[in-house]
Design a protein around this motif. Structure first.
Motif, short mmCIF file in Angstrom:
data_model
loop_
_atom_site.label_atom_id
_atom_site.label_comp_id
_atom_site.label_asym_id
_atom_site.label_seq_id
_atom_site.Cartn_x
_atom_site.Cartn_y
_atom_site.Cartn_z
N GLY A 247 2.12 -4.77 7.84
CA GLY A 247 2.66 -3.48 7.72
C GLY A 247 3.25 -2.84 8.97
O GLY A 247 3.38 -3.47 9.96
N ARG A 248 3.58 -1.57 8.80
CA ARG A 248 4.26 -0.82 10.08
C ARG A 248 3.15 -0.72 10.94
O ARG A 248 1.86 -0.69 10.83
N PRO A 249 3.96 -0.40 12.37
CA PRO A 249 2.80 -0.21 13.62
C PRO A 249 1.72 0.75 13.35
O PRO A 249 0.50 0.53 13.77
N ALA A 250 1.84 1.91 12.54
CA ALA A 250 0.79 2.82 12.42
C ALA A 250 -0.39 2.14 11.86
O ALA A 250 -1.66 2.93 11.84
N TRP A 251 -0.44 0.95 11.01
CA TRP A 251 -1.48 0.67 10.35
C TRP A 251 -2.70 0.21 11.36
O TRP A 251 -3.62 0.32 10.97
N GLU A 252 -2.18 -0.41 12.20
CA GLU A 252 -3.02 -0.73 13.50
C GLU A 252 -3.76 0.39 13.90
O GLU A 252 -5.22 0.29 13.95
N LYS A 253 -3.40 1.57 14.00
CA LYS A 253 -4.21 2.70 14.46
C LYS A 253 -5.08 3.11 13.56
O LYS A 253 -6.30 3.62 13.73
N VAL A 254 -4.43 3.11 12.08
CA VAL A 254 -5.56 3.58 11.08
C VAL A 254 -6.62 2.81 10.61
O VAL A 254 -7.77 2.94 10.38
N CYS B 298 0.98 -1.39 -0.03
CA CYS B 298 0.15 0.22 0.04
C CYS B 298 0.80 1.27 -0.01
O CYS B 298 1.89 1.19 0.84
N GLY B 299 0.54 2.14 -0.91
CA GLY B 299 1.24 3.48 -0.70
C GLY B 299 0.59 4.64 -1.23
O GLY B 299 -0.59 4.46 -1.62
N GLY B 300 0.90 5.75 -1.05
CA GLY B 300 0.25 6.75 -1.30
C GLY B 300 1.09 8.02 -1.33
O GLY B 300 2.46 7.88 -1.50
N LEU B 301 0.75 9.36 -1.53
CA LEU B 301 1.52 10.55 -1.77
C LEU B 301 2.28 10.86 -0.38
O LEU B 301 1.57 10.74 0.67
N PRO B 302 3.50 10.87 -0.36
CA PRO B 302 4.37 11.28 0.81
C PRO B 302 3.39 12.50 1.61
O PRO B 302 3.14 13.48 1.08
N GLY B 303 3.07 12.42 2.77
CA GLY B 303 2.58 13.17 3.76
C GLY B 303 1.29 13.31 3.55
O GLY B 303 0.40 14.03 4.40
N SER B 304 0.48 12.50 2.81
CA SER B 304 -0.86 12.72 2.53
C SER B 304 -1.76 11.77 3.52
O SER B 304 -1.17 10.76 4.17
N SER B 305 -3.14 12.24 3.66
CA SER B 305 -4.01 11.39 4.68
C SER B 305 -5.06 10.91 3.86
O SER B 305 -5.98 10.28 4.52
N HIS B 306 -4.86 10.85 2.52
CA HIS B 306 -5.99 10.18 1.87
C HIS B 306 -6.46 8.84 2.28
O HIS B 306 -7.60 8.27 2.18
N TRP B 307 -5.51 7.84 2.69
CA TRP B 307 -5.92 6.77 3.21
C TRP B 307 -6.57 6.73 4.36
O TRP B 307 -7.87 6.06 4.43
N ILE B 308 -6.28 7.44 5.12
CA ILE B 308 -7.33 7.73 6.58
C ILE B 308 -8.64 8.25 6.03
O ILE B 308 -9.70 7.77 6.43
N SER B 309 -8.52 9.27 5.37
CA SER B 309 -10.00 9.89 4.95
C SER B 309 -10.77 9.09 4.13
O SER B 309 -12.11 9.27 3.95
N HIS B 310 -10.22 8.37 3.67
CA HIS B 310 -10.95 7.25 2.54
C HIS B 310 -10.97 5.86 2.81
O HIS B 310 -11.63 4.97 2.21
N ARG B 311 -10.77 5.68 4.17
CA ARG B 311 -10.41 4.27 4.68
C ARG B 311 -11.90 3.37 4.51
O ARG B 311 -11.94 2.22 4.26
N ALA B 312 -12.80 3.96 5.03
CA ALA B 312 -14.28 3.47 4.78
C ALA B 312 -14.64 3.21 3.27
O ALA B 312 -14.95 1.64 3.06
N LEU B 313 -14.33 3.58 2.44
CA LEU B 313 -14.45 3.40 1.01
C LEU B 313 -13.62 2.21 0.56
O LEU B 313 -14.35 1.34 0.07
#
Length: 146
Positions: free
Chosen positions: A120-127, A84-99
């Motif tokens: 994945g890295r530990p932050a994925w658990e929080k997301v 999984c990857g995104g634009l560096p520094g973006s939060s699109h994954w978080i804001s669109h995780r429900a979709l």
């Protein structure tokens, strides 16, 4: 939050998006401990071993990409999210995780999977925990010199 769509990209269309997706896949591969390169992922996408998914806005503004594969274990069939990857520094994954999760659940059901797994890295658990995901194990790695 910007309006976005999340859709699979089938093998015949990979060449149309690969130039924009590859940098995101490269970043994800950096965390694979040398197990995968973006070229390896491209080969698996071309053969259908993995499916590329993109989150995009408008006609073609790429926001996030990820790959899935179906893993048949002896006791269970799972939809895996290896990259999984995104634009560096973006939060699109978080804001669109429900979709994203809604579409992946549908894809898992279509492929007769009884669950979705991602490492994945530990932050994925929080997301992902607000979406019902739970941490079940931790992976540790020791490099062994030859």
């Amino acid at each position: 939050m910007i309006e976005a769509n999340f859709t699979p990209v089938f093998p015949d269309l990979i060449p149309k998006v690969w130039d924009r997706v590859e940098p995101m896949i490269d970043l994800a591969c950096e965390h694979s401990q040398g197990r995968f390169s973006s070229g390896d992922v491209l080969n698996e996408l071309a053969t259908g071993a993995q499916v590329l998914w993109i989150l995009y806005s408008g006609d073609d503004e790429l926001l996030v990409c990820l790959t899935t594969s179906v893993c048949q274990y002896p006791g269970r069939r799972m939809l895996s999210v290896p990259f999984c990857g995104g634009l560096p520094g973006s939060s699109h994954w978080i804001s669109h995780r429900a979709l994203i999760v809604e579409k992946l659940v549908d894809w898992a059901k279509r492929n007769k999977c009884s669950g979705i797994e991602a490492s994945g890295r530990p932050a994925w658990e929080k997301v992902l925990s607000p979406m019902g995901f739970k941490k079940i194990y931790t992976t540790v790695v020791l490099d062994v010199e030859e």
